[in-house]
Design an enzyme around this catalytic site. Structure first.
Site, PDB file in Angstrom:
ATOM      1  N   ASN A  16       0.866  -1.338   0.103  1.00  0.00           N
ATOM      2  CA  ASN A  16      -0.083   0.051   0.147  1.00  0.00           C
ATOM      3  C   ASN A  16       1.024   1.315   0.022  1.00  0.00           C
ATOM      4  O   ASN A  16       1.380   1.479   0.951  1.00  0.00           O
ATOM      5  CB  ASN A  16      -0.793  -0.202   1.218  1.00  0.00           C
ATOM      6  CG  ASN A  16      -1.569   1.136   1.482  1.00  0.00           C
ATOM      7  OD1 ASN A  16      -1.646   2.136   0.482  1.00  0.00           O
ATOM      8  ND2 ASN A  16      -2.355   1.256   2.594  1.00  0.00           N
ATOM      9  N   LYS A  18       0.370   4.252  -0.202  1.00  0.00           N
ATOM     10  CA  LYS A  18      -0.317   5.252   0.546  1.00  0.00           C
ATOM     11  C   LYS A  18      -0.226   6.681  -0.428  1.00  0.00           C
ATOM     12  O   LYS A  18      -0.322   6.435  -1.823  1.00  0.00           O
ATOM     13  CB  LYS A  18      -0.045   5.513   1.847  1.00  0.00           C
ATOM     14  CG  LYS A  18       0.014   4.433   2.563  1.00  0.00           C
ATOM     15  CD  LYS A  18       0.338   4.592   4.103  1.00  0.00           C
ATOM     16  CE  LYS A  18       0.033   3.375   4.894  1.00  0.00           C
ATOM     17  NZ  LYS A  18       0.064   3.207   6.317  1.00  0.00           N
ATOM     18  N   HIS A 100      -9.243   0.782   5.759  1.00  0.00           N
ATOM     19  CA  HIS A 100      -7.972   1.276   5.990  1.00  0.00           C
ATOM     20  C   HIS A 100      -8.250   2.280   7.410  1.00  0.00           C
ATOM     21  O   HIS A 100      -9.003   3.093   7.531  1.00  0.00           O
ATOM     22  CB  HIS A 100      -7.002   1.527   5.258  1.00  0.00           C
ATOM     23  CG  HIS A 100      -5.483   1.631   5.654  1.00  0.00           C
ATOM     24  ND1 HIS A 100      -5.223   2.772   6.418  1.00  0.00           N
ATOM     25  CD2 HIS A 100      -4.782   1.001   5.487  1.00  0.00           C
ATOM     26  CE1 HIS A 100      -3.735   2.425   6.719  1.00  0.00           C
ATOM     27  NE2 HIS A 100      -3.573   1.265   6.086  1.00  0.00           N
ATOM     28  N   GLU A 102      -6.330   4.496   8.431  1.00  0.00           N
ATOM     29  CA  GLU A 102      -6.241   5.854   8.065  1.00  0.00           C
ATOM     30  C   GLU A 102      -7.508   6.606   7.495  1.00  0.00           C
ATOM     31  O   GLU A 102      -7.799   7.789   7.627  1.00  0.00           O
ATOM     32  CB  GLU A 102      -5.013   5.967   7.131  1.00  0.00           C
ATOM     33  CG  GLU A 102      -3.759   6.050   8.010  1.00  0.00           C
ATOM     34  CD  GLU A 102      -2.525   5.529   7.068  1.00  0.00           C
ATOM     35  OE1 GLU A 102      -2.540   5.376   5.893  1.00  0.00           O
ATOM     36  OE2 GLU A 102      -1.505   4.980   7.686  1.00  0.00           O
ATOM     37  N   GLU A 172      -4.591  -4.760  11.344  1.00  0.00           N
ATOM     38  CA  GLU A 172      -3.839  -3.779  11.220  1.00  0.00           C
ATOM     39  C   GLU A 172      -4.175  -3.032  12.497  1.00  0.00           C
ATOM     40  O   GLU A 172      -4.907  -2.098  12.597  1.00  0.00           O
ATOM     41  CB  GLU A 172      -4.029  -2.630  10.007  1.00  0.00           C
ATOM     42  CG  GLU A 172      -3.517  -3.098   8.796  1.00  0.00           C
ATOM     43  CD  GLU A 172      -3.043  -2.274   7.674  1.00  0.00           C
ATOM     44  OE1 GLU A 172      -1.819  -2.383   7.173  1.00  0.00           O
ATOM     45  OE2 GLU A 172      -3.653  -1.000   7.808  1.00  0.00           O
ATOM     46  N   GLY A 178       2.858   2.458  10.884  1.00  0.00           N
ATOM     47  CA  GLY A 178       3.663   3.572  10.565  1.00  0.00           C
ATOM     48  C   GLY A 178       4.388   3.993  11.982  1.00  0.00           C
ATOM     49  O   GLY A 178       5.196   5.152  11.920  1.00  0.00           O
ATOM     50  N   SER A 213       4.154  -1.980  10.261  1.00  0.00           N
ATOM     51  CA  SER A 213       5.590  -1.848  10.562  1.00  0.00           C
ATOM     52  C   SER A 213       6.098  -3.122  10.403  1.00  0.00           C
ATOM     53  O   SER A 213       7.050  -3.816  11.174  1.00  0.00           O
ATOM     54  CB  SER A 213       5.761  -1.510  12.167  1.00  0.00           C
ATOM     55  OG  SER A 213       5.442  -0.153  12.421  1.00  0.00           O
TER      56      SER A 213
HETATM   57  P1  13P Z   1       3.520   0.206   7.782  1.00  0.00           P
HETATM   58  O1  13P Z   1       3.986  -0.742   7.299  1.00  0.00           O
HETATM   59  O2  13P Z   1       4.150   1.772   7.189  1.00  0.00           O
HETATM   60  O3  13P Z   1       3.409   0.587   9.401  1.00  0.00           O
HETATM   61  O4  13P Z   1       1.919   0.565   7.266  1.00  0.00           O
HETATM   62  C1  13P Z   1       0.888  -0.381   7.385  1.00  0.00           C
HETATM   63  C2  13P Z   1      -0.211  -0.037   6.523  1.00  0.00           C
HETATM   64  O5  13P Z   1      -0.892   0.741   7.127  1.00  0.00           O
HETATM   65  C3  13P Z   1      -0.291  -0.707   5.320  1.00  0.00           C
HETATM   66  O6  13P Z   1      -1.655  -0.403   4.685  1.00  0.00           O
END
Ligand code: 13P
Length: 251
Positions: A16, A18, A100, A102, A172, A178, A213
């Site tokens: 992803n 982003k 997601h 976010e 997640e 992140g 992560s």
């Molecule tokens: P990170 O791997 O940067 O922690 O992000 C995970 C994520 O949100 C994948 O959708």
């Protein structure tokens, strides 16, 4: 049946991106990834919308598949700025990330809206990757399974469980995304096992990814767990070497 002998649970690694990338960066990253990848793991890249066409072209004649990071719950019409599931099929997308954290947090997507996105994705013949996960507060108060249960049931209540034949789940934990703080193997396995136990007759058939992560150095340990079928990557999907190392660890 354990996961290794279950063809329906072939390992899956999803990158992803982003809101990252540029025409030039994408071309460089994908040249390295496509040159370096061969294996039995399913690999999917989810770039930002403006680059779907570019990435679609660059992934032609490779085993790597295309996905999107979100979608509208509506078919078409006056929804400025939105993208429909049928537009994604035009661009050869196969997967769509839904719910997601976010988007749940920053775009205030509700459980209800996420259900309708899930339905729109399946109606277009695409595979939803439904994300669930608890906040740090939920985790500290021991309410993580309750949160996951609520998020899953919001979908099950509308669709039933059988539609998960053509869906992927992703766990997640919000506190791990992140942050560089991965869930401990026992924390991840507890939730994955719980999610699987909620799937009725499909319990042993649905792929459940871990995200938060995941890096080359911790991927192997997570992939060795009985209820983890791959990873949903953020940061690690932006670096070809790291991404390929994770895909190989999954293989
Ligand atoms: P990170 O791997 O940067 O922690 O992000 C995970 C994520 O949100 C994948 O959708």
């Amino acid at each position: 049946m354990n996961k290794a002998s279950n063809a329906k649970r072939r390992q899956l690694v999803v990158g992803n991106w982003k809101m990252n990338g540029s025409l030039q960066e994408n071309a460089g990253l994908l040249a390295s990834i496509t040159a370096g990848w061969q294996g039995n793991t399913d690999v999917v890249i989810c770039p930002p919308f403006p680059y779907l066409q570019q990435v679609c072209e660059l992934l032609k004649n490779t085993p790597i598949m295309l996905g999107a990071q979100t979608v509208s719950e509506h078919d078409k019409g006056a929804f400025t700025g939105e993208i429909s599931a049928s537009m994604l099929t035009d661009l050869n997308c196969k997967f769509v990330i839904i719910g997601h954290n976010e988007r749940r947090r920053m775009q205030h997507e509700s459980d209800e809206q996420i259900v309708h996105k899930f339905i729109a994705v399946q109606k277009a013949g695409l595979i939803p990757i439904l994300c669930v996960g608890e906040s740090l507060q939920d985790r500290e108060q021991g309410r993580h399974l309750e949160t996951i249960n609520r998020q899953l049931n919001a979908v099950f209540a509308h669709t039933g469980k059988d539609v998960f034949e053509n869906a992927v789940l992703a766990y997640e934990p919000v506190w791990a995304v992140g942050t560089g703080k991965t869930a401990l193997p026992e924390q991840a396995e507890e939730v994955h096992r719980f999610m699987r136990s909620q799937l009725g007759r499909l319990a042993e058939e649905v792929r459940i990814l871990y995200g938060g992560s995941v890096k080359a150095h911790n991927a192997q340990q997570l992939f060795a767990l009985p209820d983890i079928d791959g990873a949903l990557l953020g940061g690690a999907s932006l670096n070809a070497e790291e991404f390929l190392a994770i895909c190989k660890a999954a293989d």
